[in-house]
Design a protein around this motif. Sequence first.
Motif, mmCIF file in Angstrom:
data_model
loop_
_atom_site.group_PDB
_atom_site.id
_atom_site.type_symbol
_atom_site.label_atom_id
_atom_site.label_comp_id
_atom_site.label_asym_id
_atom_site.label_seq_id
_atom_site.Cartn_x
_atom_site.Cartn_y
_atom_site.Cartn_z
ATOM 1 N N ALA A 53 0.849 -1.193 0.000
ATOM 2 C CA ALA A 53 0.000 0.000 0.000
ATOM 3 C C ALA A 53 0.890 1.251 0.000
ATOM 4 O O ALA A 53 1.948 1.260 -0.613
ATOM 5 N N PHE A 54 0.477 2.328 0.710
ATOM 6 C CA PHE A 54 1.255 3.567 0.712
ATOM 7 C C PHE A 54 2.019 3.786 2.013
ATOM 8 O O PHE A 54 2.811 4.736 2.102
ATOM 9 N N GLY A 55 1.806 2.938 3.028
ATOM 10 C CA GLY A 55 2.390 3.205 4.338
ATOM 11 C C GLY A 55 3.905 3.306 4.353
ATOM 12 O O GLY A 55 4.465 4.353 4.723
ATOM 13 N N PRO A 56 4.636 2.245 3.970
ATOM 14 C CA PRO A 56 6.105 2.334 3.994
ATOM 15 C C PRO A 56 6.650 3.433 3.090
ATOM 16 O O PRO A 56 7.565 4.167 3.486
ATOM 17 N N ALA A 57 6.082 3.580 1.890
ATOM 18 C CA ALA A 57 6.571 4.626 0.979
ATOM 19 C C ALA A 57 6.288 6.009 1.534
ATOM 20 O O ALA A 57 7.114 6.925 1.411
ATOM 21 N N PHE A 70 -8.157 6.111 1.105
ATOM 22 C CA PHE A 70 -8.080 4.653 1.081
ATOM 23 C C PHE A 70 -6.638 4.152 1.023
ATOM 24 O O PHE A 70 -6.414 2.943 0.902
ATOM 25 N N GLY A 71 -5.657 5.049 1.104
ATOM 26 C CA GLY A 71 -4.271 4.617 1.022
ATOM 27 C C GLY A 71 -3.983 3.949 -0.308
ATOM 28 O O GLY A 71 -4.673 4.148 -1.309
ATOM 29 N N GLY A 72 -2.944 3.126 -0.327
ATOM 30 C CA GLY A 72 -2.551 2.453 -1.564
ATOM 31 C C GLY A 72 -3.540 1.411 -2.028
ATOM 32 O O GLY A 72 -3.652 1.117 -3.219
ATOM 33 N N GLY A 73 -4.246 0.771 -1.078
ATOM 34 C CA GLY A 73 -5.347 -0.111 -1.419
ATOM 35 C C GLY A 73 -4.997 -1.512 -1.834
ATOM 36 O O GLY A 73 -5.883 -2.355 -1.989
ATOM 37 N N GLU A 74 -3.692 -1.811 -2.011
ATOM 38 C CA GLU A 74 -3.288 -3.166 -2.379
ATOM 39 C C GLU A 74 -1.803 -3.343 -2.115
ATOM 40 O O GLU A 74 -1.073 -2.364 -1.907
ATOM 41 N N ALA A 75 -1.378 -4.595 -2.107
ATOM 42 C CA ALA A 75 0.019 -4.908 -1.831
ATOM 43 C C ALA A 75 0.387 -6.180 -2.572
ATOM 44 O O ALA A 75 -0.249 -7.225 -2.384
ATOM 45 N N ALA A 76 1.406 -6.098 -3.415
ATOM 46 C CA ALA A 76 1.811 -7.236 -4.243
ATOM 47 C C ALA A 76 2.090 -8.461 -3.379
ATOM 48 O O ALA A 76 2.831 -8.396 -2.400
ATOM 49 N N GLY A 77 1.485 -9.574 -3.744
ATOM 50 C CA GLY A 77 1.707 -10.816 -3.019
ATOM 51 C C GLY A 77 0.853 -10.982 -1.779
ATOM 52 O O GLY A 77 0.878 -12.049 -1.151
ATOM 53 N N TRP A 78 0.081 -9.942 -1.428
ATOM 54 C CA TRP A 78 -0.760 -9.990 -0.225
ATOM 55 C C TRP A 78 -2.235 -9.839 -0.583
ATOM 56 O O TRP A 78 -3.039 -10.709 -0.279
ATOM 57 N N TYR A 79 -2.588 -8.743 -1.219
ATOM 58 C CA TYR A 79 -3.975 -8.570 -1.650
ATOM 59 C C TYR A 79 -4.004 -7.598 -2.822
ATOM 60 O O TYR A 79 -3.238 -6.641 -2.858
ATOM 61 N N GLU A 80 -4.889 -7.869 -3.767
ATOM 62 C CA GLU A 80 -4.945 -7.094 -5.000
ATOM 63 C C GLU A 80 -6.374 -6.656 -5.258
ATOM 64 O O GLU A 80 -7.319 -7.452 -5.136
ATOM 65 N N LEU A 81 -6.546 -5.395 -5.625
ATOM 66 C CA LEU A 81 -7.862 -4.853 -5.923
ATOM 67 C C LEU A 81 -8.437 -5.546 -7.156
ATOM 68 O O LEU A 81 -7.757 -5.707 -8.167
#
Length: 380
Positions: free
Chosen positions: A12-16, A167-178
């Motif tokens: 998502a957008f948290g770490p970035a 909604f932040g980034g909304g997805e994370a590769a390998g974890w959950y995808e919109l």
Amino acid sequence: MVRIITTAENFAFGPAGKLVTVAERLSRQGHQLTFVGYGTAFQLARRSGFWEDVVERDTDGESFGRYCEHSLRSFDLLISCVDRSSAEEAKRLDVPVVWLDPLSWWWDELPDWISDLDLRITQRSIGSEPAGHASQQRSSHVVVGPIVESIPRPEAALSATDLLVNFGGGEAAGWYELGKDTNYPLVVVEALHSHVDMTRFSSVTITGGERFVSECRRRWPDSPYSFECLGHQEFLGRLASSCAFLTVPGLEAPLEAWFAGIPTLFLPPSNSSQYVQLDEYRRQGVAAASIHLRDHLPGLDLMRLPLRDRSARFLEQLGGFEDDPDLRRSWGKQLEAMLNDTSTWPQLATDAEAFIERLGRNGLDDCVEAIEALLRRKGF
């Protein structure tokens, strides 16, 4: 001039967002910064104008090791916001590493080599590290308050009626995808259109990742809401000029809103860490205006599970939540009541200010000073 390469985990957008906050300050202090990453982390980084270069590269991909072999030694320092692959490569190549961790309480394990990096910076946020995870405190490990950029709030914002929805980034590769594992943010936007009267606001901006924004514009071309993927500084500007902030219970954006004194209201969580964070926000008294899955469905004790199982169990419950039209109407009414109960908003900001004071207000200053001290020790 010190040359710094930076990376952030594509979650998502948290770490970035945390990385960009630190990197912007280091850039203003005269350092030269490059970003390397992909996915939602790359989306956010490329919307900031202070980088010398922004390189799209999958840090977990097969070719990343070759990229590091050719490029990493030309930098004086790597700053990784919980991106393990880049930190491990830099350590292997004897490039000094700063490990920036806003989520130390969340991990079920961390590699032993992280304890031996040149500098670990842990952000104090919502709780302690889980039992069995605490590491021996070293001089190279510093704990700081919220790493947040202070944003001035314009005088006009005090009478503003603009709402920012996040909604932040909304997805994370390998974890959950919109569109594959979840349609949660689209379900919420549909509920806003169908079940919530938003006419009291002069404008409503809904922000999120690129895929989400593109899909919203396609589905609702005549929507009264504005759908935007914002860079960090633009996001902070919109936040400062809003009368309230309606957000998923991530970590970084709420800290920024609380720090700025913006009344903050919480949507249901969209991933497993947000579920745990909303639990903690309620315990800390900063989420009086919130909607939680556990308000409508059996509560989950996710921290008892391994990391991957937390995500799978959460997404299973979220899927049921998304698919139930009666639940959508129910929490839609709850959301409308929260947005209309403006008399409680000043207390939301007061409670958040007390929480920020408990965590400490100089996180960004302390973080940057720790990095500068490391650079001085390295002879820069």
